[in-house]
Write an enzyme that holds these catalytic residues in place. Structure first.
Site, PDB file in Angstrom:
ATOM      1  N   ASP A  30       0.860  -1.184   0.000  1.00 41.11           N
ATOM      2  CA  ASP A  30       0.000   0.000   0.000  1.00 41.11           C
ATOM      3  C   ASP A  30       0.891   1.227   0.000  1.00 41.11           C
ATOM      4  O   ASP A  30       1.931   1.246   0.670  1.00 41.11           O
ATOM      5  CB  ASP A  30      -0.913   0.009   1.226  1.00 41.11           C
ATOM      6  CG  ASP A  30      -2.129   0.889   1.010  1.00 41.11           C
ATOM      7  OD1 ASP A  30      -3.243   0.342   0.868  1.00 41.11           O
ATOM      8  OD2 ASP A  30      -1.962   2.139   0.933  1.00 41.11           O
ATOM      9  N   LYS A  35      -0.569   3.434   7.053  1.00 39.03           N
ATOM     10  CA  LYS A  35      -1.425   2.243   6.996  1.00 39.03           C
ATOM     11  C   LYS A  35      -0.564   0.984   7.127  1.00 39.03           C
ATOM     12  O   LYS A  35      -0.867   0.069   7.883  1.00 39.03           O
ATOM     13  CB  LYS A  35      -2.115   2.237   5.623  1.00 39.03           C
ATOM     14  CG  LYS A  35      -3.569   1.849   5.664  1.00 39.03           C
ATOM     15  CD  LYS A  35      -4.157   2.059   4.274  1.00 39.03           C
ATOM     16  CE  LYS A  35      -5.497   1.435   4.169  1.00 39.03           C
ATOM     17  NZ  LYS A  35      -6.054   1.499   2.828  1.00 39.03           N
ATOM     18  N   GLU A 155     -19.065  -6.704   2.587  1.00 42.21           N
ATOM     19  CA  GLU A 155     -18.476  -6.129   3.793  1.00 42.21           C
ATOM     20  C   GLU A 155     -19.236  -6.674   4.997  1.00 42.21           C
ATOM     21  O   GLU A 155     -20.447  -6.870   4.941  1.00 42.21           O
ATOM     22  CB  GLU A 155     -18.612  -4.604   3.758  1.00 42.21           C
ATOM     23  CG  GLU A 155     -17.657  -3.987   2.778  1.00 42.21           C
ATOM     24  CD  GLU A 155     -17.792  -2.477   2.715  1.00 42.21           C
ATOM     25  OE1 GLU A 155     -18.173  -1.862   3.711  1.00 42.21           O
ATOM     26  OE2 GLU A 155     -17.503  -1.928   1.641  1.00 42.21           O
ATOM     27  N   LYS A 204     -19.163  -9.622 -13.028  1.00 42.62           N
ATOM     28  CA  LYS A 204     -19.188  -8.824 -11.798  1.00 42.62           C
ATOM     29  C   LYS A 204     -20.261  -7.726 -11.870  1.00 42.62           C
ATOM     30  O   LYS A 204     -21.090  -7.568 -10.976  1.00 42.62           O
ATOM     31  CB  LYS A 204     -17.802  -8.215 -11.565  1.00 42.62           C
ATOM     32  CG  LYS A 204     -17.741  -7.184 -10.486  1.00 42.62           C
ATOM     33  CD  LYS A 204     -17.877  -7.781  -9.100  1.00 42.62           C
ATOM     34  CE  LYS A 204     -17.965  -6.682  -8.067  1.00 42.62           C
ATOM     35  NZ  LYS A 204     -17.617  -7.057  -6.748  1.00 42.62           N
ATOM     36  N   LYS A 251     -35.389  -8.188   0.858  1.00 35.54           N
ATOM     37  CA  LYS A 251     -35.751  -7.476   2.079  1.00 35.54           C
ATOM     38  C   LYS A 251     -35.966  -6.000   1.741  1.00 35.54           C
ATOM     39  O   LYS A 251     -35.035  -5.297   1.337  1.00 35.54           O
ATOM     40  CB  LYS A 251     -34.639  -7.648   3.123  1.00 35.54           C
ATOM     41  CG  LYS A 251     -35.094  -7.254   4.498  1.00 35.54           C
ATOM     42  CD  LYS A 251     -34.161  -7.754   5.570  1.00 35.54           C
ATOM     43  CE  LYS A 251     -34.652  -7.425   6.968  1.00 35.54           C
ATOM     44  NZ  LYS A 251     -35.548  -6.278   7.100  1.00 35.54           N
ATOM     45  N   GLY A 253     -36.665  -2.069   2.291  1.00 40.75           N
ATOM     46  CA  GLY A 253     -36.098  -1.152   3.283  1.00 40.75           C
ATOM     47  C   GLY A 253     -35.869   0.227   2.719  1.00 40.75           C
ATOM     48  O   GLY A 253     -36.497   0.638   1.725  1.00 40.75           O
ATOM     49  N   CYS A 260     -20.374  -0.716  -3.457  1.00 42.29           N
ATOM     50  CA  CYS A 260     -20.474  -1.438  -4.737  1.00 42.29           C
ATOM     51  C   CYS A 260     -21.745  -1.157  -5.539  1.00 42.29           C
ATOM     52  O   CYS A 260     -21.657  -0.712  -6.685  1.00 42.29           O
ATOM     53  CB  CYS A 260     -20.369  -2.931  -4.485  1.00 42.29           C
ATOM     54  SG  CYS A 260     -18.709  -3.407  -4.000  1.00 42.29           S
ATOM     55  N   ARG A 327     -20.186   4.590   3.198  1.00 42.75           N
ATOM     56  CA  ARG A 327     -20.283   4.992   1.787  1.00 42.75           C
ATOM     57  C   ARG A 327     -21.690   4.741   1.239  1.00 42.75           C
ATOM     58  O   ARG A 327     -22.219   3.650   1.351  1.00 42.75           O
ATOM     59  CB  ARG A 327     -19.230   4.238   0.954  1.00 42.75           C
ATOM     60  CG  ARG A 327     -17.852   4.858   1.100  1.00 42.75           C
ATOM     61  CD  ARG A 327     -16.808   4.110   0.350  1.00 42.75           C
ATOM     62  NE  ARG A 327     -16.487   2.849   0.992  1.00 42.75           N
ATOM     63  CZ  ARG A 327     -15.596   1.981   0.520  1.00 42.75           C
ATOM     64  NH1 ARG A 327     -14.969   2.239  -0.609  1.00 42.75           N
ATOM     65  NH2 ARG A 327     -15.339   0.859   1.155  1.00 42.75           N
TER      66      ARG A 327
HETATM   67  C1  UDX Z   1     -22.302  -6.215  -2.376  1.00 42.82           C
HETATM   68  C2  UDX Z   1     -22.452  -7.615  -2.998  1.00 42.82           C
HETATM   69  O1  UDX Z   1     -23.349  -8.399  -2.205  1.00 42.82           O
HETATM   70  C3  UDX Z   1     -21.093  -8.301  -3.108  1.00 42.82           C
HETATM   71  O2  UDX Z   1     -21.246  -9.543  -3.778  1.00 42.82           O
HETATM   72  C4  UDX Z   1     -20.149  -7.381  -3.914  1.00 42.82           C
HETATM   73  O3  UDX Z   1     -18.852  -7.933  -3.965  1.00 42.82           O
HETATM   74  C5  UDX Z   1     -20.072  -6.007  -3.263  1.00 42.82           C
HETATM   75  O4  UDX Z   1     -21.395  -5.452  -3.143  1.00 42.82           O
HETATM   76  P1  UDX Z   1     -21.962  -5.208   0.082  1.00 42.82           P
HETATM   77  O5  UDX Z   1     -22.074  -3.875  -0.572  1.00 42.82           O
HETATM   78  O6  UDX Z   1     -20.860  -5.446   1.061  1.00 42.82           O
HETATM   79  O7  UDX Z   1     -21.832  -6.368  -1.038  1.00 42.82           O
HETATM   80  O8  UDX Z   1     -23.320  -5.486   0.880  1.00 42.82           O
HETATM   81  P2  UDX Z   1     -24.658  -6.333   0.717  1.00 42.82           P
HETATM   82  O9  UDX Z   1     -24.795  -7.173   1.910  1.00 42.82           O
HETATM   83  O10 UDX Z   1     -24.778  -6.989  -0.586  1.00 42.82           O
HETATM   84  O11 UDX Z   1     -25.734  -5.156   0.852  1.00 42.82           O
HETATM   85  C6  UDX Z   1     -25.743  -4.039  -0.034  1.00 42.82           C
HETATM   86  C7  UDX Z   1     -26.866  -3.101   0.310  1.00 42.82           C
HETATM   87  O12 UDX Z   1     -28.123  -3.660  -0.027  1.00 42.82           O
HETATM   88  C8  UDX Z   1     -26.953  -2.721   1.797  1.00 42.82           C
HETATM   89  O13 UDX Z   1     -27.230  -1.346   1.899  1.00 42.82           O
HETATM   90  C9  UDX Z   1     -28.117  -3.549   2.309  1.00 42.82           C
HETATM   91  O14 UDX Z   1     -28.755  -2.959   3.417  1.00 42.82           O
HETATM   92  C10 UDX Z   1     -29.011  -3.572   1.079  1.00 42.82           C
HETATM   93  N1  UDX Z   1     -29.929  -4.733   1.025  1.00 42.82           N
HETATM   94  C11 UDX Z   1     -29.424  -5.986   0.877  1.00 42.82           C
HETATM   95  C12 UDX Z   1     -31.303  -4.525   1.075  1.00 42.82           C
HETATM   96  O15 UDX Z   1     -31.775  -3.385   1.203  1.00 42.82           O
HETATM   97  N2  UDX Z   1     -32.136  -5.615   0.970  1.00 42.82           N
HETATM   98  C13 UDX Z   1     -31.664  -6.872   0.812  1.00 42.82           C
HETATM   99  O16 UDX Z   1     -32.491  -7.804   0.714  1.00 42.82           O
HETATM  100  C14 UDX Z   1     -30.263  -7.077   0.766  1.00 42.82           C
END
Ligand code: UDX
Length: 439
Positions: A30, A35, A155, A204, A251, A253, A260, A327
């Site tokens: 890095d 870090k 994450e 991806k 889900k 919300g 991502c 983020r």
């Molecule tokens: C995501 C992808 O799941 C992962 O495969 C990719 O590599 C990176 O992006 P991440 O951003 O860490 O991972 O979180 P994830 O658990 O997928 O949730 C993303 C967002 O969607 C969160 O804000 C979560 O609250 C929301 N979410 C997820 C919903 O609102 N409803 C759901 O049913 C699932």
């Protein structure tokens, strides 16, 4: 195998640690010396359950080390992973500056033939471009091959996802490179799909866009359920039993956030547009999500009319539980709006406050104690479904708040429990428990 990983963010650090855990000798590089100093003490620079233990074990076994010097980190590398950020540019496209800088660092510092593996999420075509950048800057006689190996970890469950994921994608243009990557990854004992580079890059984006679509779809259904008196959780459950649909990512919300989905959906729209495809479906997914993040404001305003002098407890700042990452968190949209409307805000989060203070400009109070947040609040807004929030005794709202009025962006509580605790409760896609119903 001697592997170097450039970038020690969520993807790079977890990748480096995981590769050392399965037996490779890994040097993580890095450019930030502070870090690197922290990492060399065995302290992770990100919060990720299980990471610290694995890091310490592999450092002790001398399979894992960290450096800020590219020459030191790259001179023995047989394989180099690029895992640097690809942040969003103002027009939505992916900024490849860090990937290009890593490519040049590799070119200048390698001393033998290498395979360069791109883990960062990059637009289709980037692997070939990066290969050309490296070849243009490297010493004569050194052979460089490239492979795409996109990352699917989430994450908060990154370690679990890395060791128990659904698949590993390897994009390569020659069998030898694909085979080396297959051999490196074999100890993960996961299905390995070998394909061409462009398809791997697209897998991806398409995967993240599809998951984001699932969330925006269920959120739209939730909003319609509210008008029709249906309950989105019952609807999602009924839909999820169809194995073609599946129960995950349904889900409803306050909308998706994180590093991502927002970035990758925008980048795919941009990428499609550059190739004369108007990706209308994905544009709508993004629009639905933007609207979803402020729906609770409408509910709050129709309940209170004005917010001057009202004290609000905002529960959760992180974009989802088990991470300190803000983020694209809905909190970053909700807090400025609530502040603009004159509310006095106290925000609770168990681990994200340090990061929140860097990103939230409004003058608000912070606490890591749930009871302190709820004390004398006129209403509560739930942004993140932290277990501490989901498992709260509902009577705590009644006991501590001035008025137990709760706006829940994550459907944390069952409607029967809410009724029993006499909460005035507004959630997403489910019937409201209004003050008229309570009295
Ligand atoms: C995501 C992808 O799941 C992962 O495969 C990719 O590599 C990176 O992006 P991440 O951003 O860490 O991972 O979180 P994830 O658990 O997928 O949730 C993303 C967002 O969607 C969160 O804000 C979560 O609250 C929301 N979410 C997820 C919903 O609102 N409803 C759901 O049913 C699932």
């Amino acid at each position: 195998m001697n592997i170097s990983v450039i970038g020690t963010g969520y993807v790079g650090l977890v990748t480096g640690v995981a590769l050392s855990e399965i037996g490779h000798t890994v040097t993580c590089i890095d450019m930030d010396p502070v870090k690197v100093e922290t990492l060399n003490k065995g302290i992770p620079t990100i919060y990720e359950p299980g990471l610290e233990e694995l890091m310490k074990q592999n450092m002790a076994s001398r399979r894992l080390s960290f450096t800020a010097e590219h020459s030191k980190g790259l001179s023995h590398a047989e394989v180099v992973y690029i895992a640097v950020g690809t942040p969003q540019r103002a027009d939505g496209s992916a900024n490849l500056d860090y990937v290009e800088a890593a490519a040049k660092d590799i070119a200048r510092n390698i001393t033998q033939n290498v395979i360069v593996v791109i883990k960062s999420t990059v637009p289709v075509g980037t692997n070939f471009h990066i290969l050309n950048v490296i070849r243009a800057h490297t010493h004569d006689g050194i052979q460089v091959h490239i492979a795409s190996n996109p990352e699917f970890l989430r994450e908060g469950s990154a370690i679990k996802d890395t060791f128990h994921g659904d698949r590993i994608i390897i994009g390569a243009e020659d069998t030898e490179t694909a085979n080396v990557l297959e051999e490196i990854n074999a100890p993960f004992k996961m299905p390995i799909i070998k394909t061409d580079i462009s398809s791997a890059e697209m897998i991806k984006y398409a995967s993240n866009a599809f998951l984001a679509t699932k969330i925006s779809f269920i959120n739209e259904i939730a909003n319609i359920c509210e008008s029709l008196g249906a309950n989105v959780e019952e609807v999602a459950k009924g839909m999820g039993f169809d194995h073609r649909i599946g129960p995950d990512f349904l889900k409803a919300g306050i909308g998706y956030g994180g590093s991502c989905f927002p970035k990758d959906t925008n980048a795919l729209v941009q990428l499609a547009g550059n190739n004369h495809h108007d990706f209308n479906l994905l544009k709508s997914v993004i629009e639905v999500n933007n609207n979803q993040q402020t729906l609770l404001i409408d509910k709050i305003m129709s309940r209170f009319g004005k917010l001057e002098g009202k004290r609000v407890a905002v529960l959760g700042l992180a974009f989802k539980p088990h991470t300190d990452d803000l983020r694209e968190s809905p909190a970053l949209v909700m807090i400025p709006k609530l502040a603009e409307l004159g509310a006095e805000i106290i925000a609770y989060d168990p681990i994200a406050i340090i990061n929140a203070k860097k990103q939230i400009k409004e003058k608000i109070a912070y606490t890591e104690d749930l009871s302190t947040a709820l004390q004398n609040a006129d209403f509560t807004v739930i942004i993140t479904d932290w277990p501490e929030v989901k498992n709260i005794d509902l009577l705590t709202f009644t006991k501590l708040m001035n008025d137990p009025v709760v706006f829940d962006g994550r459907n944390c509580f069952g409607l029967d429990a809410v009724k029993q605790a006499n909460l005035e409760y507004y959630s997403i896609g489910r019937p409201d428990q209004t003050s008229e119903l309570i009295s």
